[in-house]
Design a protein around this motif. Structure first.
Motif, mmCIF file in Angstrom:
data_model
loop_
_atom_site.group_PDB
_atom_site.id
_atom_site.type_symbol
_atom_site.label_atom_id
_atom_site.label_comp_id
_atom_site.label_asym_id
_atom_site.label_seq_id
_atom_site.Cartn_x
_atom_site.Cartn_y
_atom_site.Cartn_z
ATOM 1 N N LYS A 1 0.774 -1.272 0.048
ATOM 2 C CA LYS A 1 0.022 -0.006 -0.113
ATOM 3 C C LYS A 1 0.847 1.235 -0.047
ATOM 4 O O LYS A 1 0.554 2.399 -0.734
ATOM 5 N N GLY B 1 4.082 1.626 -1.190
ATOM 6 C CA GLY B 1 4.961 1.385 -2.198
ATOM 7 C C GLY B 1 6.201 0.437 -2.010
ATOM 8 O O GLY B 1 7.133 0.594 -2.708
ATOM 9 N N ARG C 1 2.350 -2.702 -10.396
ATOM 10 C CA ARG C 1 0.989 -2.578 -11.146
ATOM 11 C C ARG C 1 -0.068 -2.693 -10.198
ATOM 12 O O ARG C 1 -1.383 -2.341 -10.176
ATOM 13 N N SER D 1 -0.652 -1.466 -7.509
ATOM 14 C CA SER D 1 -1.098 -0.461 -6.706
ATOM 15 C C SER D 1 -2.327 0.284 -7.648
ATOM 16 O O SER D 1 -3.060 1.152 -6.940
ATOM 17 N N TRP D 2 -2.635 -0.201 -8.727
ATOM 18 C CA TRP D 2 -3.774 0.511 -9.548
ATOM 19 C C TRP D 2 -4.481 -0.523 -10.114
ATOM 20 O O TRP D 2 -5.865 -0.341 -10.342
ATOM 21 N N ALA D 3 -3.714 -1.958 -10.791
ATOM 22 C CA ALA D 3 -4.788 -2.700 -11.276
ATOM 23 C C ALA D 3 -5.243 -3.818 -10.596
ATOM 24 O O ALA D 3 -4.718 -4.826 -10.017
ATOM 25 N N HIS D 4 -6.703 -3.565 -10.352
ATOM 26 C CA HIS D 4 -7.400 -4.653 -9.182
ATOM 27 C C HIS D 4 -8.371 -5.225 -10.086
ATOM 28 O O HIS D 4 -9.311 -5.754 -9.454
ATOM 29 N N GLN E 1 -10.980 -3.931 -11.538
ATOM 30 C CA GLN E 1 -12.240 -3.201 -11.144
ATOM 31 C C GLN E 1 -12.485 -2.105 -11.996
ATOM 32 O O GLN E 1 -11.660 -1.409 -12.528
ATOM 33 N N ASP E 2 -13.749 -1.690 -12.367
ATOM 34 C CA ASP E 2 -14.108 -0.519 -13.165
ATOM 35 C C ASP E 2 -13.887 0.818 -12.354
ATOM 36 O O ASP E 2 -13.835 0.678 -11.193
#
Length: 331
Positions: A116, A118, A323, A325-328, A330-331
């Motif tokens: 979370k 970094g 990635r 940190s942002w690629a989950h 979800q929309d």
């Protein structure tokens, strides 16, 4: 029900008990590890020392009022790794009555916070006495980097065979230019297949400076071997003492650097030089030698265990894809 919570003062005594029991289990496999750390008072000092580090923190697994496992970690940053989380040899222990999977729960809880913020690179020093325990780290995606091993000089038998005619001598200040040339031997080998360990010009210059400095270090045991007029190899040793290390035996020396002339490898020079140095160190009153090697280095990974070194600890690491940190998904 198991809870994972932050370390508090009230937990430290039970954490110390877990570590002392872990040391007792490790000593059943590696009896030369320090026995004093089977005492809770000794391991408590170690744990408090870990938690005193500026960027250290930790979590414990608790069932009811009982601490059944802990993980202490430290945030670090350096040129080679960048930002990373470090877990030392003494930083992790679980109850012998718990399934080793508890390590995963501790790592998952603490690691979520690391990622979370970094910290995507995680490094740990894992004991090797319990195969089921370090397999948990392999299953979590950690990979071997470096093995650390111990040789008992009491049990050592010189390795015989067809050995070359060599002249052995102690290094002096006059050997500084020679050591500077020898510094490239290991570095070039480490950069080759299958190690593929990159060596930059700046790193090479630092290695050369450190090798030259050995000739002026009065605490160094530096031996050189010649075959005729040709430099054949060298070993360097230092007394290894750490009152807070669970893995350093008494009367121990460390072998931080050793190499054989690349043009002479495979002729028995490494074995002959080791035989000579081990015998001299035994005369000096030492009982153990501590050595380590990069696990992808196939020459070292084959040679040192063949000489009798027994791995007791391994450095492992895992690089998380940033990635996350942002690629989950979800929309």
């Amino acid at each position: 029900m198991i809870q994972i919570i932050s370390v508090e003062e009230k937990h430290i005594r039970q954490m110390s008990a877990l570590l002392s029991k872990r040391q007792a289990r490790e000593r059943k496999i590696f009896p030369y590890l320090p026995d004093k750390f089977e005492e809770i008072d000794e391991t408590e000092m170690v744990i408090r020392k870990l938690l005193e580090r500026p960027y250290a923190s930790g979590v414990v697994a608790v069932r009811g009022i009982d601490v059944i496992g802990y993980l202490i970690y430290e945030f670090k940053e350096e040129a080679h790794r960048g930002r990373y989380v470090w877990m030392d040899y003494e930083s992790i222990a679980i109850s012998e009555h718990e399934h080793p999977r508890l390590l995963r729960l501790l790592y998952a809880d603490a690691g979520a916070e690391w990622v979370k913020h970094g910290y995507f690179h995680h490094v740990l020093m894992a004991p090797l006495g319990d195969e089921m325990v370090f397999e948990q780290w392999l299953d979590q995606g950690f990979a071997f980097e470096q093995k650390y091993a111990i040789l008992s000089l009491d049990d050592y038998e010189p390795k015989n065979g067809s050995l070359p005619e060599l002249e052995f001598r102690r290094g002096t200040k006059a050997d500084a230019p020679l050591l500077k040339k020898m510094a490239v031997w290991n570095s070039i080998h480490q950069a080759a297949a299958p190690s593929w360990h990159p060596i930059t010009r700046e790193t090479m210059e630092n290695v050369q400076k450190s090798y030259v400095a050995l000739t002026e270090d009065e605490e160094a045991y530096l031996w050189l071997a010649n075959q005729g007029e040709q430099p054949a190899g060298f070993h360097v040793y230092f007394r290894k003492e750490d009152p807070f290390s669970l893995v350093t035996p008494e009367n121990c020396v460390e072998l931080p650097a050793a190499s054989t002339n690349p043009d002479m490898r495979g002729s028995g020079i490494g074995r002959a030089l080791a035989n000579h140095c081990f015998g001299e160190l035994k005369k000096e009153g030492y009982d153990y030698i501590f050595a380590d090697w990069h696990t992808p280095n196939q020459l070292a990974s084959y040679f040192w265990p063949r000489m009798g070194f027994q791995p007791v600890m391994v450095r492992m690491s895992r690089q998380i894809d940033p990635r996350i940190s942002w690629a989950h998904g979800q929309d």
